[in-house]
Design an enzyme around this catalytic site. Structure first.
Site, PDB file in Angstrom:
ATOM      1  N   TYR A 181      29.477 -14.851  47.618  1.00  6.30           N
ATOM      2  CA  TYR A 181      29.107 -15.921  46.688  1.00  6.30           C
ATOM      3  C   TYR A 181      30.323 -16.501  45.961  1.00  6.30           C
ATOM      4  CZ  TYR A 181      24.369 -13.901  47.137  1.00  6.30           C
ATOM      5  OH  TYR A 181      23.174 -13.404  47.594  1.00  6.30           O
ATOM      6  N   HIS A 238      25.420  -6.786  53.127  1.00  6.65           N
ATOM      7  CA  HIS A 238      24.809  -8.112  52.914  1.00  6.65           C
ATOM      8  C   HIS A 238      24.031  -8.580  54.150  1.00  6.65           C
ATOM      9  CE1 HIS A 238      25.505 -12.200  50.695  1.00  6.65           C
ATOM     10  NE2 HIS A 238      24.279 -12.079  51.128  1.00  6.65           N
TER      11      HIS A 238
END
Length: 272
Positions: free
Chosen positions: A47, A105
Protein backbone atom coordinates in the site's frame (compact mmCIF):
# COMPACT_ATOMS: atom_id res chain seq x y z
CA UNK A 1 -16.64 -3.22 19.94
CA UNK A 2 -16.70 -7.02 19.68
CA UNK A 3 -13.40 -8.85 19.33
CA UNK A 4 -12.45 -12.22 17.83
CA UNK A 5 -10.01 -14.30 19.84
CA UNK A 6 -7.51 -16.08 17.61
CA UNK A 7 -4.00 -17.46 18.18
CA UNK A 8 -3.47 -15.40 21.32
CA UNK A 9 -4.60 -12.07 19.87
CA UNK A 10 -7.83 -10.13 20.28
CA UNK A 11 -8.96 -8.83 16.89
CA UNK A 12 -11.51 -5.96 16.84
CA UNK A 13 -14.25 -7.03 14.44
CA UNK A 14 -14.44 -3.67 12.70
CA UNK A 15 -11.18 -2.19 11.44
CA UNK A 16 -9.99 0.52 9.08
CA UNK A 17 -8.78 -0.58 5.66
CA UNK A 18 -6.19 1.75 4.12
CA UNK A 19 -5.64 0.48 0.56
CA UNK A 20 -5.14 3.34 -1.94
CA UNK A 21 -4.71 5.90 0.83
CA UNK A 22 -1.29 7.49 1.07
CA UNK A 23 0.60 10.46 2.51
CA UNK A 24 -1.28 13.17 4.38
CA UNK A 25 -4.69 11.75 3.37
CA UNK A 26 -3.83 8.41 4.95
CA UNK A 27 -2.33 9.96 8.06
CA UNK A 28 -5.41 12.14 8.59
CA UNK A 29 -7.73 9.17 8.03
CA UNK A 30 -5.94 7.01 10.60
CA UNK A 31 -5.82 9.86 13.14
CA UNK A 32 -9.56 10.44 12.62
CA UNK A 33 -10.42 6.73 12.95
CA UNK A 34 -8.39 6.34 16.14
CA UNK A 35 -10.05 9.45 17.62
CA UNK A 36 -13.49 7.94 16.84
CA UNK A 37 -12.59 4.73 18.67
CA UNK A 38 -11.23 2.41 15.99
CA UNK A 39 -8.55 0.14 17.39
CA UNK A 40 -7.81 -2.07 14.34
CA UNK A 41 -5.71 -0.63 11.50
CA UNK A 42 -4.99 -2.72 8.40
CA UNK A 43 -2.10 -1.92 6.06
CA UNK A 44 0.44 -3.68 3.84
CA UNK A 45 3.89 -3.26 2.37
CA UNK A 46 2.27 -2.88 -1.08
CA UNK A 47 0.00 0.00 0.00
CA UNK A 48 3.05 2.29 0.40
CA UNK A 49 1.39 4.01 3.36
CA UNK A 50 3.03 2.47 6.44
CA UNK A 51 5.20 5.60 6.68
CA UNK A 52 2.00 7.68 7.03
CA UNK A 53 0.32 5.28 9.47
CA UNK A 54 3.33 5.18 11.83
CA UNK A 55 3.19 8.91 12.68
CA UNK A 56 -0.62 8.77 12.97
CA UNK A 57 -0.39 5.98 15.54
CA UNK A 58 2.35 7.81 17.42
CA UNK A 59 0.33 11.04 17.50
CA UNK A 60 -2.76 9.26 18.86
CA UNK A 61 -0.96 8.26 22.05
CA UNK A 62 -3.06 5.11 22.50
CA UNK A 63 -1.61 2.41 24.75
CA UNK A 64 0.03 -0.15 22.48
CA UNK A 65 -1.83 -3.07 24.05
CA UNK A 66 -5.15 -1.41 23.10
CA UNK A 67 -4.29 -1.20 19.41
CA UNK A 68 -4.30 -3.91 16.73
CA UNK A 69 -2.09 -3.37 13.66
CA UNK A 70 -1.99 -5.76 10.69
CA UNK A 71 0.50 -5.53 7.85
CA UNK A 72 1.39 -7.88 5.00
CA UNK A 73 4.30 -9.12 2.90
CA UNK A 74 3.93 -8.79 -0.87
CA UNK A 75 3.85 -11.94 -3.02
CA UNK A 76 7.16 -11.04 -4.71
CA UNK A 77 8.95 -11.15 -1.34
CA UNK A 78 8.13 -14.65 -0.11
CA UNK A 79 11.67 -16.05 -0.05
CA UNK A 80 12.83 -16.26 3.60
CA UNK A 81 15.46 -13.48 3.36
CA UNK A 82 13.06 -11.24 1.43
CA UNK A 83 10.34 -11.76 4.05
CA UNK A 84 12.73 -10.59 6.77
CA UNK A 85 13.81 -7.53 4.79
CA UNK A 86 10.18 -6.62 4.05
CA UNK A 87 9.18 -7.14 7.67
CA UNK A 88 12.04 -4.99 9.00
CA UNK A 89 11.11 -2.21 6.57
CA UNK A 90 7.43 -2.37 7.56
CA UNK A 91 8.19 -2.24 11.27
CA UNK A 92 10.52 0.72 10.82
CA UNK A 93 7.95 2.69 8.80
CA UNK A 94 5.20 1.89 11.29
CA UNK A 95 7.50 3.02 14.13
CA UNK A 96 6.52 -0.04 16.14
CA UNK A 97 8.44 -2.65 18.10
CA UNK A 98 6.02 -5.34 16.90
CA UNK A 99 2.87 -5.80 14.84
CA UNK A 100 -0.12 -7.78 16.01
CA UNK A 101 -0.65 -9.71 12.79
CA UNK A 102 1.62 -10.34 9.80
CA UNK A 103 0.03 -11.82 6.70
CA UNK A 104 1.11 -13.34 3.42
CA UNK A 105 -0.68 -10.78 1.21
CA UNK A 106 -1.11 -13.06 -1.82
CA UNK A 107 0.09 -16.59 -2.50
CA UNK A 108 2.77 -16.93 -5.17
CA UNK A 109 3.05 -19.78 -7.64
CA UNK A 110 6.78 -19.99 -6.95
CA UNK A 111 6.63 -19.85 -3.15
CA UNK A 112 7.96 -22.60 -0.91
CA UNK A 113 5.09 -22.61 1.56
CA UNK A 114 6.83 -24.55 4.38
CA UNK A 115 9.81 -22.14 4.18
CA UNK A 116 7.46 -19.14 4.21
CA UNK A 117 5.78 -20.28 7.41
CA UNK A 118 9.05 -21.31 9.01
CA UNK A 119 10.21 -17.70 8.57
CA UNK A 120 6.93 -16.23 9.81
CA UNK A 121 7.01 -18.50 12.85
CA UNK A 122 10.52 -17.28 13.69
CA UNK A 123 9.30 -13.69 13.57
CA UNK A 124 6.51 -14.70 15.94
CA UNK A 125 8.90 -16.52 18.28
CA UNK A 126 11.09 -13.41 18.34
CA UNK A 127 8.07 -11.41 19.53
CA UNK A 128 8.14 -9.13 16.49
CA UNK A 129 4.68 -10.19 15.37
CA UNK A 130 2.14 -11.51 17.84
CA UNK A 131 0.41 -13.71 15.26
CA UNK A 132 0.70 -14.74 11.62
CA UNK A 133 -1.86 -15.38 8.91
CA UNK A 134 -2.74 -15.37 5.25
CA UNK A 135 -4.77 -13.39 2.73
CA UNK A 136 -6.33 -14.47 -0.54
CA UNK A 137 -5.75 -18.16 0.18
CA UNK A 138 -8.02 -20.66 -1.56
CA UNK A 139 -9.51 -23.71 0.10
CA UNK A 140 -6.73 -25.91 -1.35
CA UNK A 141 -4.00 -23.57 -0.07
CA UNK A 142 -5.65 -23.35 3.34
CA UNK A 143 -5.73 -27.14 3.64
CA UNK A 144 -2.02 -27.35 2.80
CA UNK A 145 -1.22 -24.59 5.29
CA UNK A 146 -3.34 -25.85 8.16
CA UNK A 147 -3.31 -29.63 7.74
CA UNK A 148 0.06 -30.38 6.13
CA UNK A 149 2.30 -27.59 7.40
CA UNK A 150 0.28 -27.14 10.61
CA UNK A 151 0.91 -23.40 10.56
CA UNK A 152 -0.93 -21.61 13.39
CA UNK A 153 -2.65 -19.02 11.21
CA UNK A 154 -4.84 -16.43 12.93
CA UNK A 155 -7.01 -15.60 9.92
CA UNK A 156 -7.56 -15.66 6.17
CA UNK A 157 -8.24 -12.16 4.82
CA UNK A 158 -10.32 -12.36 1.63
CA UNK A 159 -12.76 -10.42 -0.49
CA UNK A 160 -16.21 -10.94 1.02
CA UNK A 161 -19.44 -8.97 0.69
CA UNK A 162 -23.17 -9.31 -0.08
CA UNK A 163 -22.38 -9.95 -3.77
CA UNK A 164 -19.79 -12.73 -3.39
CA UNK A 165 -20.30 -16.24 -2.06
CA UNK A 166 -17.39 -17.40 0.11
CA UNK A 167 -19.22 -20.23 1.87
CA UNK A 168 -16.71 -22.95 0.90
CA UNK A 169 -13.78 -21.11 2.46
CA UNK A 170 -15.87 -19.84 5.39
CA UNK A 171 -17.24 -23.29 6.28
CA UNK A 172 -13.73 -24.71 6.33
CA UNK A 173 -12.36 -21.86 8.48
CA UNK A 174 -15.35 -22.13 10.85
CA UNK A 175 -14.67 -25.84 11.30
CA UNK A 176 -11.06 -25.00 12.21
CA UNK A 177 -12.03 -22.08 14.48
CA UNK A 178 -10.14 -19.58 12.31
CA UNK A 179 -11.62 -16.12 11.63
CA UNK A 180 -12.17 -14.61 8.21
CA UNK A 181 -11.36 -10.94 7.68
CA UNK A 182 -13.48 -9.40 4.91
CA UNK A 183 -11.87 -6.84 2.65
CA UNK A 184 -13.92 -4.89 0.09
CA UNK A 185 -16.83 -5.47 2.52
CA UNK A 186 -18.94 -2.89 0.68
CA UNK A 187 -18.16 -4.33 -2.77
CA UNK A 188 -16.20 -1.20 -3.70
CA UNK A 189 -19.31 0.93 -3.26
CA UNK A 190 -21.65 -1.34 -5.23
CA UNK A 191 -23.49 -2.50 -2.11
CA UNK A 192 -24.46 1.10 -1.35
CA UNK A 193 -26.39 1.39 -4.62
CA UNK A 194 -28.00 -2.06 -4.69
CA UNK A 195 -31.79 -1.67 -4.65
CA UNK A 196 -32.42 -4.66 -2.38
CA UNK A 197 -29.86 -3.50 0.18
CA UNK A 198 -31.10 0.10 -0.07
CA UNK A 199 -34.65 -1.07 0.63
CA UNK A 200 -33.51 -2.88 3.79
CA UNK A 201 -31.67 0.29 4.80
CA UNK A 202 -34.79 2.43 4.40
CA UNK A 203 -36.73 -0.01 6.58
CA UNK A 204 -34.18 0.47 9.40
CA UNK A 205 -33.46 4.16 8.80
CA UNK A 206 -29.91 3.18 7.84
CA UNK A 207 -27.78 3.36 4.71
CA UNK A 208 -27.30 0.42 2.36
CA UNK A 209 -23.59 0.44 3.24
CA UNK A 210 -24.46 0.04 6.94
CA UNK A 211 -26.75 -2.89 6.10
CA UNK A 212 -24.05 -4.60 4.02
CA UNK A 213 -21.49 -4.15 6.79
CA UNK A 214 -23.78 -5.38 9.57
CA UNK A 215 -24.70 -8.43 7.46
CA UNK A 216 -21.02 -9.40 7.54
CA UNK A 217 -20.44 -8.60 11.20
CA UNK A 218 -23.50 -10.62 12.25
CA UNK A 219 -21.75 -13.74 10.97
CA UNK A 220 -19.77 -15.91 13.35
CA UNK A 221 -16.02 -15.51 13.03
CA UNK A 222 -16.08 -12.60 10.57
CA UNK A 223 -14.27 -9.25 10.91
CA UNK A 224 -14.43 -6.47 8.30
CA UNK A 225 -12.03 -3.71 7.26
CA UNK A 226 -13.91 -1.13 5.17
CA UNK A 227 -11.74 1.61 3.71
CA UNK A 228 -12.94 5.07 4.73
CA UNK A 229 -10.89 8.24 4.45
CA UNK A 230 -13.59 10.66 5.62
CA UNK A 231 -14.52 10.95 9.28
CA UNK A 232 -18.25 10.88 8.40
CA UNK A 233 -17.85 7.52 6.62
CA UNK A 234 -15.78 6.10 9.46
CA UNK A 235 -18.48 7.09 11.96
CA UNK A 236 -21.25 5.68 9.74
CA UNK A 237 -19.39 2.36 9.63
CA UNK A 238 -19.12 2.34 13.42
CA UNK A 239 -22.83 3.16 13.67
CA UNK A 240 -23.60 0.09 11.56
CA UNK A 241 -22.83 -1.95 14.69
CA UNK A 242 -26.06 -0.61 16.26
CA UNK A 243 -28.23 -1.96 13.44
CA UNK A 244 -30.40 -5.07 13.99
CA UNK A 245 -31.18 -7.09 10.86
CA UNK A 246 -34.04 -9.59 10.91
CA UNK A 247 -34.61 -12.91 9.16
CA UNK A 248 -36.51 -11.22 6.34
CA UNK A 249 -33.50 -8.95 5.68
CA UNK A 250 -31.09 -11.87 5.69
CA UNK A 251 -33.34 -13.82 3.33
CA UNK A 252 -33.42 -10.90 0.87
CA UNK A 253 -29.61 -10.58 0.96
CA UNK A 254 -29.20 -14.35 0.56
CA UNK A 255 -31.25 -14.13 -2.66
CA UNK A 256 -28.85 -11.60 -4.25
CA UNK A 257 -26.52 -12.92 -7.00
CA UNK A 258 -23.25 -13.87 -5.30
CA UNK A 259 -20.86 -14.00 -8.26
CA UNK A 260 -19.22 -10.54 -8.25
CA UNK A 261 -15.52 -11.03 -7.51
CA UNK A 262 -13.99 -7.58 -7.84
CA UNK A 263 -10.35 -8.30 -6.96
CA UNK A 264 -8.62 -10.86 -9.18
CA UNK A 265 -5.21 -9.68 -10.43
CA UNK A 266 -3.20 -11.68 -12.94
CA UNK A 267 -1.12 -13.25 -10.17
CA UNK A 268 -4.20 -14.41 -8.20
CA UNK A 269 -4.56 -18.14 -7.47
CA UNK A 270 -7.12 -20.26 -9.32
CA UNK A 271 -10.18 -19.49 -7.19
CA UNK A 272 -12.12 -22.45 -5.75
Amino acid sequence: MDHLQTQGISLPRLGLGTYRMQGDVCRAAVESALALGYRHIDTAEMYANEDAIGPAIAAAGIARNELHVTTKVWHENLAPDAIRRAFDASLKKLRLDFVDLYLVHWPSRSMNLPAVFETLMKLKEEGRTRAIGVANFTLALLKTTIEDIEAPIACNQIEYHVMLDQSKVKNYLDAKGIPMVAYCPLAQGRAASDETVMKIGRKHNATAAQVALKWLLDQKGVAAIPKASRSESQKANLDALKLTLDDEDRKAIAALPKDKRLVSPGFAPAWD
